[in-house]
Design a protein around this motif. Structure first.
Motif, PDB file in Angstrom:
ATOM      1  N   UNK A 120       0.839  -1.199   0.000  1.00 20.19           N
ATOM      2  CA  UNK A 120       0.000   0.000   0.000  1.00 20.19           C
ATOM      3  C   UNK A 120       0.872   1.246   0.000  1.00 20.19           C
ATOM      4  N   UNK A 121       0.330   2.306  -0.564  1.00 14.75           N
ATOM      5  CA  UNK A 121       1.053   3.582  -0.634  1.00 14.75           C
ATOM      6  C   UNK A 121       0.610   4.551   0.463  1.00 14.75           C
ATOM      7  N   UNK A 122      -0.619   4.359   0.957  1.00 13.66           N
ATOM      8  CA  UNK A 122      -1.192   5.270   1.950  1.00 13.66           C
ATOM      9  C   UNK A 122      -2.291   4.526   2.705  1.00 13.66           C
ATOM     10  N   UNK A 123      -2.292   4.680   4.016  1.00 14.44           N
ATOM     11  CA  UNK A 123      -3.349   4.111   4.845  1.00 14.44           C
ATOM     12  C   UNK A 123      -4.062   5.262   5.526  1.00 14.44           C
ATOM     13  N   UNK A 124      -5.375   5.276   5.385  1.00 10.14           N
ATOM     14  CA  UNK A 124      -6.188   6.326   6.003  1.00 10.14           C
ATOM     15  C   UNK A 124      -6.963   5.763   7.182  1.00 10.14           C
ATOM     16  N   UNK A 125      -7.031   6.556   8.242  1.00  9.09           N
ATOM     17  CA  UNK A 125      -7.851   6.239   9.409  1.00  9.09           C
ATOM     18  C   UNK A 125      -8.798   7.412   9.571  1.00  9.09           C
ATOM     19  N   UNK A 126     -10.079   7.161   9.352  1.00  8.25           N
ATOM     20  CA  UNK A 126     -11.097   8.214   9.383  1.00  8.25           C
ATOM     21  C   UNK A 126     -11.952   7.995  10.625  1.00  8.25           C
ATOM     22  N   UNK A 127     -11.971   9.003  11.513  1.00  7.51           N
ATOM     23  CA  UNK A 127     -12.612   8.856  12.817  1.00  7.51           C
ATOM     24  C   UNK A 127     -13.561  10.026  13.071  1.00  7.51           C
ATOM     25  N   UNK A 128     -14.772   9.735  13.528  1.00  2.43           N
ATOM     26  CA  UNK A 128     -15.721  10.798  13.894  1.00  2.43           C
ATOM     27  C   UNK A 128     -15.079  11.727  14.925  1.00  2.43           C
ATOM     28  N   UNK A 132     -18.487  13.609   6.719  1.00  2.00           N
ATOM     29  CA  UNK A 132     -17.769  12.502   6.077  1.00  2.00           C
ATOM     30  C   UNK A 132     -18.331  11.128   6.418  1.00  2.00           C
ATOM     31  N   UNK A 133     -18.813  10.949   7.632  1.00  2.00           N
ATOM     32  CA  UNK A 133     -19.306   9.632   8.046  1.00  2.00           C
ATOM     33  C   UNK A 133     -20.817   9.655   8.254  1.00  2.00           C
ATOM     34  N   UNK A 134     -21.467   8.618   7.770  1.00  2.00           N
ATOM     35  CA  UNK A 134     -22.900   8.452   7.989  1.00  2.00           C
ATOM     36  C   UNK A 134     -23.080   7.112   8.685  1.00  2.00           C
ATOM     37  N   UNK A 135     -23.352   7.170   9.981  1.00  2.00           N
ATOM     38  CA  UNK A 135     -23.483   5.956  10.775  1.00  2.00           C
ATOM     39  C   UNK A 135     -24.936   5.841  11.228  1.00  2.00           C
ATOM     40  N   UNK A 136     -25.642   4.895  10.611  1.00  2.00           N
ATOM     41  CA  UNK A 136     -27.066   4.692  10.880  1.00  2.00           C
ATOM     42  C   UNK A 136     -27.849   5.996  10.786  1.00  2.00           C
ATOM     43  N   UNK A 137     -27.636   6.701   9.687  1.00  2.00           N
ATOM     44  CA  UNK A 137     -28.351   7.943   9.360  1.00  2.00           C
ATOM     45  C   UNK A 137     -28.025   9.116  10.287  1.00  2.00           C
ATOM     46  N   UNK A 138     -26.923   9.037  10.983  1.00  2.00           N
ATOM     47  CA  UNK A 138     -26.410  10.185  11.730  1.00  2.00           C
ATOM     48  C   UNK A 138     -25.109  10.594  11.052  1.00  2.00           C
ATOM     49  N   UNK A 139     -25.064  11.823  10.581  1.00  2.39           N
ATOM     50  CA  UNK A 139     -23.909  12.310   9.839  1.00  2.39           C
ATOM     51  C   UNK A 139     -22.923  12.963  10.811  1.00  2.39           C
ATOM     52  N   UNK A 140     -21.646  12.612  10.649  1.00  2.31           N
ATOM     53  CA  UNK A 140     -20.582  13.112  11.524  1.00  2.31           C
ATOM     54  C   UNK A 140     -19.473  13.742  10.700  1.00  2.31           C
ATOM     55  N   UNK A 141     -18.896  14.821  11.214  1.00  4.60           N
ATOM     56  CA  UNK A 141     -17.620  15.285  10.699  1.00  4.60           C
ATOM     57  C   UNK A 141     -16.587  14.265  11.157  1.00  4.60           C
ATOM     58  N   UNK A 142     -15.498  14.134  10.404  1.00  3.37           N
ATOM     59  CA  UNK A 142     -14.487  13.141  10.749  1.00  3.37           C
ATOM     60  C   UNK A 142     -13.082  13.703  10.575  1.00  3.37           C
ATOM     61  N   UNK A 143     -12.184  13.215  11.403  1.00  5.12           N
ATOM     62  CA  UNK A 143     -10.784  13.581  11.298  1.00  5.12           C
ATOM     63  C   UNK A 143     -10.106  12.555  10.386  1.00  5.12           C
ATOM     64  N   UNK A 144      -9.372  13.061   9.409  1.00  4.72           N
ATOM     65  CA  UNK A 144      -8.583  12.204   8.515  1.00  4.72           C
ATOM     66  C   UNK A 144      -7.176  12.123   9.068  1.00  4.72           C
TER      67      UNK A 144
END
Length: 169
Positions: free
Chosen positions: A117-125, A149-161
């Motif tokens: 892999x060239x890049x691994x992303x961890x995306x967290x609410x 960025x994240x939609x978890x069971x119809x709740x939208x969250x901003x996320x840190x990349x």
């Protein structure tokens, strides 16, 4: 870490059910009615996902007794293995022991060395403080906040990349 086996179904199910309160808000699969059939379906699909190169999921095992204490995986692999997503969770009664950090480092190293892999992303609410700490302690670089960025069971969250690149683990 090791790939899941069919013999892990019951133990994986119990670990997830025991942790629903803590992981439920952040992981779409961990809903209140989570069933053993869902665990069965997911674990049984794992070998085909490996063969197709679409997902690589591992159980996190206790080094002392071999019990399942969490899971981690690589998914959403981009064309040419340019990037992927790395996710993790740990049983509620085993958090705060550095398990997720160690698993993240091991998995990232494996992803760079084996999958190239060239890049691994961890995306967290942004509200998921524990998971944000894991990414940071694993050495991932915070790149910014992604709005809606994240939609978890119809709740939208901003996320840190966060990201890792070869040579950082």
């Amino acid at each position: 870490l090791r790939p899941y086996r069919n013999s892990d179904i019951k133990e994986q199910f119990k670990a997830i059910r025991a942790s629903l309160k803590e992981i439920g808000p952040w992981l779409p699969f961990a809903h209140p009615d989570y069933s053993i059939e869902e665990t069965q379906k997911w674990i049984k699909a794992s070998p085909a996902n490996w063969k197709a190169g679409t997902q690589y999921n591992f159980c996190i095992l206790d080094a002392k007794d071999g019990s399942i204490i969490g899971g981690c995986g690589i998914s959403d692999i981009g064309e040419g293995r340019s990037r992927c997503n790395l996710g993790y969770w740990v049983r509620s009664d085993r958090t705060g022991q550095g398990i997720a950090v160690a698993a993240t480092k091991l998995l990232a190293k494996w992803g760079f060395e084996v999958l190239e892999l060239k890049r691994i992303e961890i995306v967290v609410a942004v509200e998921n403080a524990r998971s944000l700490r894991v990414a940071e302690k694993a050495g991932a670089k915070r790149e910014g906040v992604l709005r809606n960025r994240l939609n978890i069971r119809n709740i939208v969250h901003d996320a840190v990349m966060h990201s890792l690149v070869p040579g950082e683990v």
